[in-house]
Scaffold this active site. Structure first.
Site, PDB file in Angstrom:
ATOM      1  N   ALA A 157       0.846  -1.193   0.000  1.00  0.00           N
ATOM      2  CA  ALA A 157       0.000   0.000   0.000  1.00  0.00           C
ATOM      3  C   ALA A 157       0.879   1.239   0.000  1.00  0.00           C
ATOM      4  O   ALA A 157       1.850   1.303   0.747  1.00  0.00           O
ATOM      5  CB  ALA A 157      -0.889  -0.009   1.238  1.00  0.00           C
ATOM      6  N   LYS A 158       0.515   2.208  -0.816  1.00  0.00           N
ATOM      7  CA  LYS A 158       1.236   3.479  -0.792  1.00  0.00           C
ATOM      8  C   LYS A 158       0.581   4.366   0.262  1.00  0.00           C
ATOM      9  O   LYS A 158      -0.133   5.322  -0.060  1.00  0.00           O
ATOM     10  CB  LYS A 158       1.216   4.126  -2.174  1.00  0.00           C
ATOM     11  CG  LYS A 158       2.313   3.573  -3.096  1.00  0.00           C
ATOM     12  CD  LYS A 158       2.353   4.266  -4.434  1.00  0.00           C
ATOM     13  CE  LYS A 158       3.100   5.576  -4.407  1.00  0.00           C
ATOM     14  NZ  LYS A 158       4.564   5.450  -4.361  1.00  0.00           N
TER      15      LYS A 158
END
Ligand code: PMP
Length: 304
Positions: A157-158
């Site tokens: 996940a960014k």
């Protein structure tokens, strides 16, 4: 680095650049409660084309899912239309695109369910991120900062709150006179750089790390596909630090960095000390593709 533009898209409206501000009490600002993307739009013979826009927006939604935001009011198609609108309103032919979903509109606190997500999209003109200079390659170090354990902060996940790990590694590398840092995972194997994935070339074959401990880069995926099209074997397997030192070639890839050769790691010359022939061929295929002249250009470019 001028990041100014005319408008930033905020929750459905185009807001003048100077007025695109958020309040000090926004939860995302205090606790890293945001997810983001980095996307590039290139000038092509058919006009401006956004490289793999749908895949980037799908990863944005995946980031939301991993982080655990339960209610998000936009679909990929709506976000795509918003990106198109922002590029057109700013009149840019080539730009970097930064969508950010951040937890706002709620009390300061650690409960995701207590605040609501807001969305912003900025675009600006941005040239090369890592400058390979005359030598055609960059100098990197192995960072003393370990990449996240995948069960501490989620590497797929960014999430904005993941990035101090990259910030510390990048800053240390620059202060030490390097261009970038390679980070090892908690078991000591190669993970990724602060904002790039990594490829090794040895004996004519390409190697890249497994996906479990990295951000699944869209550039990485594109290069695996293009290298396959070009007849190279690409092997995804764990990579150790010493395998980097004895590689024929090493290169990094990411949306901001694009595709860049590594000429030195920890003061050890890699291969010839210049960009190697396979890196050069992959880099050419990459730039041909994003600029509309590659085999996969039609499939991967999205024209606002
Ligand atoms: N790893 C990290 C930690 C990153 O931040 C990025 C940039 N998004 C990448 C790899 C490369 O991903 P992409 O090719 O999708 O930009």
């Amino acid at each position: 680095m001028a990041m100014e533009s005319k408008y930033i898209w905020m929750d459905g409206k185009l807001v003048e650049y100077e007025k695109a501000t958020v309040h000090f009490m926004t939860p995302a600002l205090h606790y890293g409660m945001g997810v983001f993307e980095g996307i590039r739009c290139y000038s092509t013979p058919k006009g401006s084309g956004v490289f793999r826009l749908r895949e980037h927006l799908e990863r944005l939604i995946d980031s939301i899912q991993i982080f655990g935001v339960r209610e998000f009011p936009y679909t990929v198609d709506q976000l795509r239309a918003a990106v198109h609108e922002t590029i057109k309103a700013n009149g840019l032919k080539e730009c970097y695109i930064r969508p950010l979903i951040y937890m706002a509109n709620g009390p300061l606190g650690l409960n995701l369910d207590a605040s609501k997500p807001s969305v912003g999209i900025a675009v600006w003109e941005w040239g090369a991120y890592l400058n390979a200079g005359e030598e055609g390659g960059i100098k990197v170090m192995i960072s003393s900062f370990t990449r996240h354990h995948p069960n501490v902060t989620m590497t797929k996940a960014k999430v904005t709150g993941n990035y101090p790990n990259s910030v510390m590694a990048k800053t240390l590398a620059l202060r030490a006179g390097f261009d970038e840092a390679i980070m090892l995972d908690p078991t000591g194997l190669v993970a990724e750089c602060t904002g790039e994935n990594l490829f090794v070339v040895r004996g004519g074959k390409l190697y890249t790390t497994l996906r479990a401990n990295i951000l699944e880069g869209i550039t990485r995926d594109s290069i695996i596909t293009m290298a396959g099209d070009m007849g190279y074997q690409v092997i995804e397997e764990p990579i150790s630090r010493d395998q980097l030192y004895i590689a024929d070639e090493v290169f990094l890839c990411g949306t901001a960095a694009e595709c860049v050769a590594v000429r030195e790691i920890d003061f050890r010359t890699i291969g010839s000390g210049k960009m190697g022939p396979i890196t050069a061929a992959i880099q050419k295929a990459f730039f041909d593709t994003v600029r509309g002249n590659g085999k996969r250009s039609t499939e991967w470019l999205d024209y606002p």
